[in-house]
Design an enzyme around this catalytic site. Sequence first.
Site, PDB file in Angstrom:
ATOM      1  N   LYS A  54       5.529   4.450   0.554  1.00 58.43           N
ATOM      2  CA  LYS A  54       5.204   3.148  -0.017  1.00 58.43           C
ATOM      3  C   LYS A  54       5.686   2.080   0.961  1.00 58.43           C
ATOM      4  CE  LYS A  54       5.823   2.076  -4.547  1.00 58.43           C
ATOM      5  NZ  LYS A  54       6.557   1.623  -5.743  1.00 58.43           N
ATOM      6  N   PRO A  79       0.807  -1.219   0.000  1.00 57.99           N
ATOM      7  CA  PRO A  79       0.000   0.000   0.000  1.00 57.99           C
ATOM      8  C   PRO A  79       0.849   1.282   0.000  1.00 57.99           C
ATOM      9  CG  PRO A  79       0.027  -0.988   2.172  1.00 57.99           C
ATOM     10  CD  PRO A  79       0.783  -1.914   1.278  1.00 57.99           C
ATOM     11  N   ASP A  85       6.975  -0.612 -17.290  1.00 61.34           N
ATOM     12  CA  ASP A  85       5.559  -0.527 -16.958  1.00 61.34           C
ATOM     13  C   ASP A  85       5.067   0.904 -17.095  1.00 61.34           C
ATOM     14  OD1 ASP A  85       3.100  -1.540 -16.334  1.00 61.34           O
ATOM     15  OD2 ASP A  85       3.420  -1.551 -14.170  1.00 61.34           O
TER      16      ASP A  85
END
Length: 832
Positions: free
Chosen positions: A544, A529, A641
């Site tokens: 993070k 999370p 990504d």
Amino acid sequence: MGIQYRIPFCFLSFPVLLIVFTIPSQHCSATDTLTQSQQISVGQTLISAGQVFELGFFIPSNSSKQYVGIWPKNIPINDRKVVWVANRENPLTVTATDSGPSNLTIGKDGNLRLLDGMNNRVWLTNVSVRSNNSIVMLSDKGDLTLVDSVSGLTLWESFNYPCDTYLPGMMIGMNTTAGEKRFLSSWRTEDDPSPGEYVCGFSVDTPPQAFIWNGSKPYWRSGPWDGSKFIGVEDMDSGYSSGFNLVHDDQQGSVYLTWHNYNTSEIQFMFLTPDGTLKIMVGNEQVKNPYVNWMAPRNRCDIYGVCGPFGVCNNNTSPNCECLKGFVPSSTEEWWKGNWAGGCVRKTELLCEKNTSSLASSGKAQNDGFWKLSSMKLPDHYEYLYAEDSSGCQQWCLSNCSCVAYAYVTGIHCMVWSGGLMDIQQFSLAGNDLFLRLSYSELGKDMKNKKFFISFTTISGVALLGAFMYGMHKWRANQRVKRENMRKDFKMVDSMDTSELPIIDFDKILVATDNFSTTNKLGEGGFGPVYKGRLEDGQQVAVKRLSRHSGQGVEEFKNEIVLISKLQHRNLVRLLGCCIEGEEKLLVYEYMTNKSLDTFLFDATKRVKLDWTKRFHIIQGIARGLLYLHRDSYLRVIHRDLKVSNILLDNDMNPKISDFGLARTFRVTQELANTHRVMGTFGYMSPEYAMRGLFSEKSDVYSFGVLLLEMVSGVRNTSFHYHEKYLSLLGYAWELYNEGQASDLVDEVMVGSCSLSEVMRCVRIGLLCVQDHVADRPTMSIVVLMLSNEMDLPHPKQPTFSIPSLSDADLRSQCNKICSINEASLSIIEGR
Ligand SMILES: *[C@@H]1O[C@H](CO)[C@@H](O)[C@H](O)[C@H]1NC(C)=O
Ligand SMILES: *[C@@H]1O[C@H](CO)[C@@H](O)[C@H](O)[C@H]1NC(C)=O
Ligand SMILES: *[C@@H]1O[C@H](CO)[C@@H](O)[C@H](O)[C@H]1NC(C)=O
Ligand SMILES: *[C@@H]1O[C@H](CO)[C@@H](O)[C@H](O)[C@H]1NC(C)=O
Ligand SMILES: *[C@@H]1O[C@H](CO)[C@@H](O)[C@H](O)[C@H]1NC(C)=O
Ligand SMILES: *[C@@H]1O[C@H](CO)[C@@H](O)[C@H](O)[C@H]1NC(C)=O
Ligand SMILES: *[C@@H]1O[C@H](CO)[C@@H](O)[C@H](O)[C@H]1NC(C)=O
Ligand SMILES: *[C@@H]1O[C@H](CO)[C@@H](O)[C@H](O)[C@H]1NC(C)=O
Ligand SMILES: *[C@@H]1O[C@H](CO)[C@@H](O)[C@H](O)[C@H]1NC(C)=O
Ligand SMILES: *[C@@H]1O[C@H](CO)[C@@H](O)[C@H](O)[C@H]1NC(C)=O
Ligand SMILES: *[C@@H]1O[C@H](CO)[C@@H](O)[C@H](O)[C@H]1NC(C)=O
Ligand SMILES: CC(=O)N[C@H]1CO[C@H](CO)[C@@H](O)[C@@H]1O
């Protein structure tokens, strides 16, 4: 070079008198365009639409010559600087009474030309104009362009012919392959715009450096570009707020410096004075008087090679020059007279240089070692090598007797030197570590004299600064640390760790995030999370938290921490610190107030806020960030990504690429890498990556192309159901492009606000990026050039994704067989 400096430049911030010149009494034509039927005569001017720049005739003070030039309009006449001169080598003479007025007109051949009173052509743009209708325009950036008004193509622009001034938006540099050179050349004198002694441009070193040359001799050197700054410029800002970027391709021998002005309420320009000083001037609407914000060379030590080979210059000592450790002046007499150009020579021969047969007889011989010099401007004539880390660099240097020094610089990697070390400077703030090769005996001498050496340096260095600032106790501690460091250096220990990255206490993070309360949770990422937090000093951060149960995550965490701490770019999200305490592993990032790009782009109400100007700004930012990852950082990072939800937006809607957990570093020679685990997001994965696990920079280029088309259309590639015939946004885009209907792709909420030609360009670039074959896709450096309108675009080929047999769904099923993808675990953090 830049806006933010660590040192306050108060002593420079006074208005300076620039070139005083006269403009004949004005009855302005007050338009930014000159058409074929019009002319500009003495006294008339062309003014850019936003009243920023003006073009007209001028006479430098103390001169009888007349020129046509461009100057900033809203700076008072006495402080004005002419930024561009058309006829710098062919002035008009104003004393000749028999000649009539001179005119600037567009000739029958469509070229802009300057005629003197006798109707002689003094200057001309000299390009071929196909149609019979061309016009001339002056832009608010100060660019004079000759445009074919039939095709809309720019045929000629003054930005491609720089004189002594570099304006934001211009690209200066060179392309060896194309034989092009766009360098700054100084005026001869303040009153004479003809080319003077000094030229400012780039070398083709790897990585490149900027130079000022006096004729053919180097006069000043910036040091190599490390991906974000020139490391030999002591006061250059590394925070990317300077707006400078260097785009280079070492194979082609091309280097271009771009400069973006992020503050439109300021006018900035850089120019080379007739005495060879490079200055950045800043002026703005309110103050109007421009002031010098930066200059080089600033002092005697900045002059190239003042101390000769193996000599080091220090502005804060007298005399300025010293020999490097283990070296003595080549001529003591000359040296003490202050003629340092002869430099220094080695005191004790290196072991590797010795005659080995005589050595064998003498018996024990100790190997050469390295001496660390800190805060240095690294010498010229370096050779760049790829080395994984500092010890690899050291090993290489030790194994080659001609290697006299090495340095390992973040963002560059390994640099080695052979021959004489030229142009070294001792900096007080910035600079890098230089490891100098010395014979064992030279290093050993210092063991004996160490006490003396320490007290000497502490008296001169630490005592003055340290004692005043920290008091006696701290001073002792400093000495201890210094001694410790010295021992380490002597043992040639050089830890390239992440010590620059602050470690934040876990307790502080608990307080900052209210014990990780759910109200502070921003989202769920691939590794755990993400929480919003506020540090003690009030700074907002995104934390993070690595999931404890994620086995593979630990590796990714380490990867990310090392990578991100080294990568700094204004278009990458910044890592502020980290925390590893027991089971807990946390990363602390800067907080991005406007969350991620998808919260705007794919939101029915918020997307309206993204007009084309903003979208284009975001696209350019992402391209620059990606280019930095691929090439300029010298680490060669592939993001793997890239997608809309991984682009975060700051307060001013500047894009920042986030999430480097999947990134990998590459050897420079490695073209394609094979990976066992395919990770990424459907819709953004290139065919070769999704199906065969092959990835390269071109996989990121593919993702960028998808992103570009999504930005134009406002539609998600994956959720595309526009027409059953088209299986994806990409197929649809190609179809429209092929039919010449690409304007139908444009997001309707911005149809009114956009420049259609710019949008069409982006569609074409997007399609070029998503080509099937890796070789057909451009590199990011080419993409950046394409976006800046600097080159003609090829035509994209039809990509296979538009053929129904190879749909996303097929791709997915095929991929599921060969690779373990859990799409859910990869839908990364929506907004931080
Ligand atoms: C003009 O020339 C004279 C003599 O050469 C000199 O004294 C004066 O400073 C010059 N003026 C400017 C503005 O350069
Ligand atoms: C320049 O323009 C002026 C006024 O428009 C005109 O009188 C003059 O003849 C022109 N000169 C040349 C050399 O064409
Ligand atoms: C214009 O360009 C052509 C070809 O590049 C060259 O031969 C010619 O000399 C140029 N003319 C002028 C006036 O510069
Ligand atoms: C350009 O050429 C076309 C046809 O050749 C002609 O009709 C038009 O008047 C010309 N325009 C100009 C500005 O000379
Ligand atoms: C440099 O010139 C070559 C040959 O004209 C061209 O292919 C290449 O794209 C140019 N590179 C840049 C960065 O302009
Ligand atoms: C520039 O070069 C010229 C010619 O070599 C020399 O006379 C002059 O002193 C140099 N200027 C500086 C500032 O070094
Ligand atoms: C932009 O420039 C103006 C005028 O110099 C200054 O007041 C303002 O703070 C600058 N804005 C930024 C974001 O730097
Ligand atoms: C260099 O030294 C001179 C004289 O000591 C001093 O005036 C100047 O400010 C120094 N320059 C820099 C950039 O430190
Ligand atoms: C090295 O030393 C040997 C013996 O001392 C001598 O014969 C030889 O010439 C030397 N070689 C060189 C290259 O100096
Ligand atoms: C040693 O370094 C020099 C200069 O960099 C280079 O020319 C030479 O090839 C190197 N030798 C070896 C064996 O690598
Ligand atoms: C966080 O937890 C600690 C111990 O569990 C507690 O003492 C503290 O009050 C909590 N803080 C907040 C802001 O909830
Ligand atoms: C376009 C947009 O919504 N920008 C917002 C970004 O965040 C700042 C600070 O929260 C807002 O002031 C802007 O309106």
